[in-house]
Motif scaffolding. Sequence first.
Motif, mmCIF file in Angstrom:
data_model
loop_
_atom_site.group_PDB
_atom_site.id
_atom_site.type_symbol
_atom_site.label_atom_id
_atom_site.label_comp_id
_atom_site.label_asym_id
_atom_site.label_seq_id
_atom_site.Cartn_x
_atom_site.Cartn_y
_atom_site.Cartn_z
ATOM 1 N N ILE A 247 8.820 21.549 4.665
ATOM 2 C CA ILE A 247 10.204 22.599 4.876
ATOM 3 C C ILE A 247 10.078 23.596 4.112
ATOM 4 C CG2 ILE A 247 12.175 22.772 5.918
ATOM 5 C CD1 ILE A 247 12.201 19.711 6.769
ATOM 6 N N ALA A 248 10.087 23.160 2.724
ATOM 7 C CA ALA A 248 10.332 24.623 2.007
ATOM 8 C C ALA A 248 9.320 25.547 1.993
ATOM 9 C CB ALA A 248 10.687 23.935 0.529
ATOM 10 N N SER A 249 7.865 24.867 1.969
ATOM 11 C CA SER A 249 6.863 25.678 1.778
ATOM 12 C C SER A 249 6.818 26.672 3.311
ATOM 13 C CB SER A 249 5.536 24.857 1.964
ATOM 14 O OG SER A 249 5.236 24.116 0.926
ATOM 15 N N LYS A 250 7.062 26.237 4.456
ATOM 16 C CA LYS A 250 7.160 27.167 5.472
ATOM 17 C C LYS A 250 8.292 28.016 5.318
ATOM 18 C CE LYS A 250 7.788 24.794 9.296
ATOM 19 N NZ LYS A 250 7.739 23.781 10.530
ATOM 20 N N ALA A 251 9.272 27.674 4.742
ATOM 21 C CA ALA A 251 10.417 28.788 4.671
ATOM 22 C C ALA A 251 10.009 29.791 3.705
ATOM 23 C CB ALA A 251 11.884 28.038 3.964
ATOM 24 N N LYS B 12 4.750 35.619 5.966
ATOM 25 C CA LYS B 12 3.487 34.951 6.498
ATOM 26 C C LYS B 12 4.049 34.135 7.374
ATOM 27 C CE LYS B 12 0.808 36.713 3.440
ATOM 28 N NZ LYS B 12 0.250 37.889 3.729
ATOM 29 N N SER B 13 3.184 34.004 8.627
ATOM 30 C CA SER B 13 3.307 33.001 9.669
ATOM 31 C C SER B 13 2.798 31.512 9.463
ATOM 32 C CB SER B 13 3.005 33.775 11.166
ATOM 33 O OG SER B 13 1.681 33.897 11.125
ATOM 34 N N TYR B 14 2.176 31.621 8.369
ATOM 35 C CA TYR B 14 1.468 30.205 7.976
ATOM 36 C C TYR B 14 1.535 30.037 6.353
ATOM 37 C CZ TYR B 14 -1.722 34.038 6.283
ATOM 38 O OH TYR B 14 -2.087 34.946 5.468
ATOM 39 N N VAL B 15 1.249 28.641 6.094
ATOM 40 C CA VAL B 15 1.542 28.142 4.671
ATOM 41 C C VAL B 15 0.108 27.914 3.946
ATOM 42 C CG1 VAL B 15 2.171 26.313 3.393
ATOM 43 C CG2 VAL B 15 3.592 27.069 5.451
ATOM 44 N N THR B 16 -0.026 28.483 2.857
ATOM 45 C CA THR B 16 -1.300 28.432 2.075
ATOM 46 C C THR B 16 -0.853 27.416 1.210
ATOM 47 O OG1 THR B 16 -0.403 30.276 0.507
ATOM 48 C CG2 THR B 16 -1.689 31.007 2.514
ATOM 49 N N PRO B 17 -2.104 27.144 0.596
ATOM 50 C CA PRO B 17 -1.881 26.062 -0.873
ATOM 51 C C PRO B 17 -1.134 27.030 -2.040
ATOM 52 C CG PRO B 17 -4.007 25.767 0.104
ATOM 53 C CD PRO B 17 -3.552 27.047 0.716
ATOM 54 N N MET B 18 -1.104 28.046 -2.106
ATOM 55 C CA MET B 18 -0.344 28.759 -3.220
ATOM 56 C C MET B 18 1.123 28.605 -2.802
ATOM 57 S SD MET B 18 -0.263 29.920 -5.874
ATOM 58 C CE MET B 18 -1.906 30.576 -6.415
ATOM 59 N N HIS B 19 1.573 28.730 -1.658
ATOM 60 C CA HIS B 19 2.913 28.589 -1.303
ATOM 61 C C HIS B 19 3.543 27.201 -1.772
ATOM 62 C CE1 HIS B 19 2.016 31.744 2.379
ATOM 63 N NE2 HIS B 19 2.705 32.383 1.180
ATOM 64 N N VAL B 20 2.770 26.098 -1.228
ATOM 65 C CA VAL B 20 3.282 24.915 -1.615
ATOM 66 C C VAL B 20 3.055 24.621 -3.427
ATOM 67 C CG1 VAL B 20 2.419 22.525 -1.521
ATOM 68 C CG2 VAL B 20 2.200 24.028 0.453
#
Length: 81
Positions: free
Chosen positions: A33-37, A44-52
């Motif tokens: 959830i935090a990565s999506k936020a 961005k409308s998508y999550v990348t490994p860098m976001h995580v």
Amino acid sequence: MVEATRNPEKYNLTTGKYIEYGTSPRSTIALFIASKAYALLNGKSYVTPMHVKTIAHNVLRHRILLNYEDRLTKYQQTRNR
């Protein structure tokens, strides 16, 4: 990442000896959830490994309980400066 905090020997983590209790399965949901936020807040409308990777420390740091050995090692390093 979450699984590695619960079973560090399975992933050959040398720092695993300092973990008393790893993160719970709910931490996976929190990380998701935090990565999506974070991705959304960065346009961005998508999550990348860098976001995580960017958000993981903030999500997981209070969910991992370190043992006495880790705290003692940090204390000794601070004292020897």
